[in-house]
Scaffold this active site. Sequence first.
Site, PDB file in Angstrom:
ATOM      1  N   CYS A   2      16.401  -4.217   4.499  1.00  0.00           N
ATOM      2  CA  CYS A   2      17.890  -4.278   4.370  1.00  0.00           C
ATOM      3  C   CYS A   2      18.743  -5.560   4.829  1.00  0.00           C
ATOM      4  O   CYS A   2      18.099  -6.514   5.538  1.00  0.00           O
ATOM      5  CB  CYS A   2      18.338  -3.415   5.596  1.00  0.00           C
ATOM      6  SG  CYS A   2      17.463  -1.766   5.522  1.00  0.00           S
ATOM      7  N   ARG A  28      16.321  -8.168  -0.232  1.00  0.00           N
ATOM      8  CA  ARG A  28      15.841  -7.552   1.151  1.00  0.00           C
ATOM      9  C   ARG A  28      15.982  -6.014   1.123  1.00  0.00           C
ATOM     10  O   ARG A  28      15.387  -5.652   1.890  1.00  0.00           O
ATOM     11  CB  ARG A  28      16.664  -8.109   2.371  1.00  0.00           C
ATOM     12  CG  ARG A  28      16.605  -9.418   2.640  1.00  0.00           C
ATOM     13  CD  ARG A  28      17.451  -9.625   3.869  1.00  0.00           C
ATOM     14  NE  ARG A  28      17.014  -9.047   5.077  1.00  0.00           N
ATOM     15  CZ  ARG A  28      16.290  -9.935   5.877  1.00  0.00           C
ATOM     16  NH1 ARG A  28      16.300 -11.372   5.697  1.00  0.00           N
ATOM     17  NH2 ARG A  28      15.813  -9.257   7.132  1.00  0.00           N
ATOM     18  N   TRP A  74      17.051  -1.057   2.080  1.00  0.00           N
ATOM     19  CA  TRP A  74      15.653  -0.478   1.824  1.00  0.00           C
ATOM     20  C   TRP A  74      15.349   0.715   2.763  1.00  0.00           C
ATOM     21  O   TRP A  74      15.285   0.693   3.793  1.00  0.00           O
ATOM     22  CB  TRP A  74      14.651  -1.454   2.141  1.00  0.00           C
ATOM     23  CG  TRP A  74      13.246  -1.359   1.909  1.00  0.00           C
ATOM     24  CD1 TRP A  74      12.703  -1.805   0.524  1.00  0.00           C
ATOM     25  CD2 TRP A  74      12.043  -0.785   2.004  1.00  0.00           C
ATOM     26  NE1 TRP A  74      11.476  -1.545   0.360  1.00  0.00           N
ATOM     27  CE2 TRP A  74      10.946  -0.780   1.288  1.00  0.00           C
ATOM     28  CE3 TRP A  74      12.168  -0.103   3.581  1.00  0.00           C
ATOM     29  CZ2 TRP A  74       9.826  -0.219   1.759  1.00  0.00           C
ATOM     30  CZ3 TRP A  74      10.752   0.199   3.815  1.00  0.00           C
ATOM     31  CH2 TRP A  74       9.722   0.258   2.912  1.00  0.00           C
ATOM     32  N   ASN A 100      20.083  -2.942  10.442  1.00  0.00           N
ATOM     33  CA  ASN A 100      18.651  -3.208   9.855  1.00  0.00           C
ATOM     34  C   ASN A 100      17.613  -3.211  10.996  1.00  0.00           C
ATOM     35  O   ASN A 100      18.079  -3.649  11.964  1.00  0.00           O
ATOM     36  CB  ASN A 100      18.581  -4.950   9.496  1.00  0.00           C
ATOM     37  CG  ASN A 100      17.343  -5.286   8.983  1.00  0.00           C
ATOM     38  OD1 ASN A 100      16.599  -4.495   8.530  1.00  0.00           O
ATOM     39  ND2 ASN A 100      17.025  -6.677   8.994  1.00  0.00           N
ATOM     40  N   GLY A 101      16.742  -2.306  10.796  1.00  0.00           N
ATOM     41  CA  GLY A 101      15.614  -2.139  11.901  1.00  0.00           C
ATOM     42  C   GLY A 101      15.487  -0.417  11.729  1.00  0.00           C
ATOM     43  O   GLY A 101      15.740   0.381  10.924  1.00  0.00           O
ATOM     44  N   GLU A 484      -4.865 -12.330  -4.921  1.00  0.00           N
ATOM     45  CA  GLU A 484      -3.347 -12.671  -5.164  1.00  0.00           C
ATOM     46  C   GLU A 484      -2.889 -12.474  -6.579  1.00  0.00           C
ATOM     47  O   GLU A 484      -2.063 -11.699  -6.770  1.00  0.00           O
ATOM     48  CB  GLU A 484      -3.060 -13.945  -4.706  1.00  0.00           C
ATOM     49  CG  GLU A 484      -1.878 -14.700  -4.965  1.00  0.00           C
ATOM     50  CD  GLU A 484      -0.608 -13.808  -4.218  1.00  0.00           C
ATOM     51  OE1 GLU A 484      -1.011 -12.757  -3.528  1.00  0.00           O
ATOM     52  OE2 GLU A 484       0.468 -14.279  -4.686  1.00  0.00           O
ATOM     53  N   LYS A 488       0.091  -9.655  -7.593  1.00  0.00           N
ATOM     54  CA  LYS A 488       0.985 -10.180  -8.312  1.00  0.00           C
ATOM     55  C   LYS A 488       1.292  -9.205  -9.433  1.00  0.00           C
ATOM     56  O   LYS A 488       2.561  -8.769  -9.707  1.00  0.00           O
ATOM     57  CB  LYS A 488       0.947 -11.479  -8.913  1.00  0.00           C
ATOM     58  CG  LYS A 488       1.903 -12.634  -8.809  1.00  0.00           C
ATOM     59  CD  LYS A 488       2.569 -12.827  -7.487  1.00  0.00           C
ATOM     60  CE  LYS A 488       2.729 -12.178  -6.391  1.00  0.00           C
ATOM     61  NZ  LYS A 488       2.871 -12.624  -5.092  1.00  0.00           N
ATOM     62  N   GLU A 491       2.443  -5.608  -8.457  1.00  0.00           N
ATOM     63  CA  GLU A 491       3.946  -5.842  -7.811  1.00  0.00           C
ATOM     64  C   GLU A 491       5.009  -5.689  -8.997  1.00  0.00           C
ATOM     65  O   GLU A 491       5.923  -4.909  -8.680  1.00  0.00           O
ATOM     66  CB  GLU A 491       4.127  -6.770  -6.987  1.00  0.00           C
ATOM     67  CG  GLU A 491       3.474  -6.906  -5.573  1.00  0.00           C
ATOM     68  CD  GLU A 491       3.728  -8.228  -4.926  1.00  0.00           C
ATOM     69  OE1 GLU A 491       4.175  -8.190  -3.651  1.00  0.00           O
ATOM     70  OE2 GLU A 491       3.391  -9.430  -5.413  1.00  0.00           O
ATOM     71  N   HIS A 507     -21.641  -3.484  -7.984  1.00  0.00           N
ATOM     72  CA  HIS A 507     -21.991  -2.366  -6.837  1.00  0.00           C
ATOM     73  C   HIS A 507     -20.797  -1.408  -6.939  1.00  0.00           C
ATOM     74  O   HIS A 507     -20.627  -0.478  -6.084  1.00  0.00           O
ATOM     75  CB  HIS A 507     -21.867  -2.892  -5.351  1.00  0.00           C
ATOM     76  CG  HIS A 507     -23.193  -4.018  -5.348  1.00  0.00           C
ATOM     77  ND1 HIS A 507     -24.458  -3.772  -5.159  1.00  0.00           N
ATOM     78  CD2 HIS A 507     -22.855  -5.342  -5.305  1.00  0.00           C
ATOM     79  CE1 HIS A 507     -25.047  -4.898  -5.020  1.00  0.00           C
ATOM     80  NE2 HIS A 507     -24.361  -5.629  -5.087  1.00  0.00           N
ATOM     81  N   LYS A 606      11.486  -7.712   0.466  1.00  0.00           N
ATOM     82  CA  LYS A 606      11.106  -9.168   0.635  1.00  0.00           C
ATOM     83  C   LYS A 606      10.463  -9.205   2.020  1.00  0.00           C
ATOM     84  O   LYS A 606       9.584  -9.895   2.571  1.00  0.00           O
ATOM     85  CB  LYS A 606      12.011 -10.458   0.225  1.00  0.00           C
ATOM     86  CG  LYS A 606      11.581 -11.754   0.339  1.00  0.00           C
ATOM     87  CD  LYS A 606      11.483 -12.524  -0.889  1.00  0.00           C
ATOM     88  CE  LYS A 606      10.544 -13.733  -0.770  1.00  0.00           C
ATOM     89  NZ  LYS A 606       9.416 -13.672  -1.366  1.00  0.00           N
TER      90      LYS A 606
END
Length: 611
Positions: A2, A28, A74, A100-101, A484, A488, A491, A507, A606
């Site tokens: 947010c 955000r 968000w 926000n929170g 990574e 990427k 995402e 395995h 983010k």
Amino acid sequence: MCGIVGYIGHDNTAIKTVLKGLYRLEYRGYDSAGLAYAESGQIKIKRAKGAVSGLNDKCKQIGPQTLAIGHTRWATHGKPSEENAHPHVSFKRELALVHNGIIENYKYLKEILKDEGYIFSSETDTEVLANWIEHAKLRYDLALEDAVHEALKGVHGAYAIAVLDSTGQKIVCAKKSSPLAIGIGEKEYIIGSDATPIIGMAKDVIYLEDDQIAVVTKDDLKIRDIDNNDTSYKAEKLLLDLQAVEKKGFDSFMMKEINEQPETVADCLRGRLTAPGPEIALGGIEAVMPSLLRARKIIIVACGTSWHSALIGKYMIEGLTRIPVEVDYASEFRYRRPIIDSEDVVIGITQSGETADTKAALELAKTKGALILGIVNVVGSSIARLSHAGIYTHSGVEVGVASTKAFTGQVAALSLLAIKLAYRLGYIDDEKLMDLKDALEEIPSQIQEILDDSTAIEGIADIFSQYEDFLFLGRGISFPVALEGALKLKEISYIHAEAYPAGEMKHGPIALIDEACPSIFVMPKDNTYGKTLSNLQEIKARSGRVIAITDVVDEDLVNSVDAVVVVPKTLPELTPLLTTVPLQIFSHRVAIKRSRNVDKPRNLAKSVTVE
Ligand code: G6P
């Protein structure tokens, strides 16, 4: 999560400024957006599900305003919808609030308010908070700032809030755990979850501390402490310029940020390699070097992409210094009763410096007496401030939700730390030190070489963009690079991708291999190259398609694979700084081919300021 924006000033530009700020903070959260202002003694709100552009369309008819607050969401409590979007107006329409929170005891507060006759129109904890403040205001006949102070005494959780009332005279802000910045412009104030909405509008900024309340009017800013007494504050210079939040001609922020890496890695290294004498200069940790050199073990905590750079850091630090390094997901660390004491060093790696899990993990480690280091991008962020010492990565503002330049910045910072410790501990001599420093110095231009050849990588991505599953494989320090690469791809393109150490492939994961599941091998020519090549042959023998990222032109390899990307040669310890870049370009291109929004992938945010 947010983004909060606020504007109050003598110009009638509140709506425009808040919308502009929301566009900048959209990274955000982008489930819904809204804004509130006060007109003729009444609170007005506009809200829209989806991106800020939807809100923008709804705000075209609003007349000139001198104050407004806005929010981009968000979702945590309640699905993304117009009703759940912020701002929330209190039941008796006394005030509007953006938040926000997470309010942990919102159910308890809601029951009290329901008994008092309050009716709720959303599922959010934020509406409860708005009503809780209104309840205090009306019950004790308080000014807005006093009502905020009184109400917050009963609130548990994390919050950054901005509140206005129907008089339209002031904005009241408060924070605990979630960040809030206030830019001081000429006869105006701009509030933001971070500095991005403030860039270009104000040169000075203050970052509110936990439990402080800010009362912002057109002409004045007052900060109150936890006891509601006025307290002094010191503004900092805002050093970011507008370029930081613009795309500079690129189609996406992500592509801009990928292309900025020669510059951002150079910025991270600047002044640190060229200090007088052989040593690497890391001013932010100099004071704690004696404790660092005595460290019994190092624990690195991080989340997401930063966790991958932590794993690379483990290979670098253990390899060069022989200090044992544990790496943990910050979200796991706290709940596994970690064994830490005052002889340990705990490093938090974070782009934003605000990730709730990382922050909580570091706070816990601090209570155990460990030395806390932060490897942080955002200057002045919460984690930068709670750390005893640290290294800024100097990667600049990263807007793309999928982290790119921040990652290479973290890896560069970790390499500096590892080399510095190794030299001081006597594990490397002057010659090896110089080799490492020279190799690091070359990295920015080597990244540029890879970028100059990005069309070839994009060509490979075009061919492979139709597949629905990918395996990423690597050994040693290339294993976290594979992780990574897989992150990427998933995402931003929503393709299923997994990463394994190449030796583990047989395995289990090899059962996935057929013509429909390509593998991407990260295999620079280090001490594991031969083994990785054998693993690659095992995949080829099962009709798997293979892309190799390497730093050597090897006929055996070229004849075995479907595509190969050759990056410039560097020392084995530093290969992640180069092998990562083609994977970023690959994922970006695949996502674009699939018409994905690379800067704002679905469901992600983010800056994750909730646990
Ligand atoms: C979110 C972002 C990731 C990031 C992670 C950790 O999940 O989407 O890109 O790696 O948070 O963020 P930090 O700011 O602590 O590095």
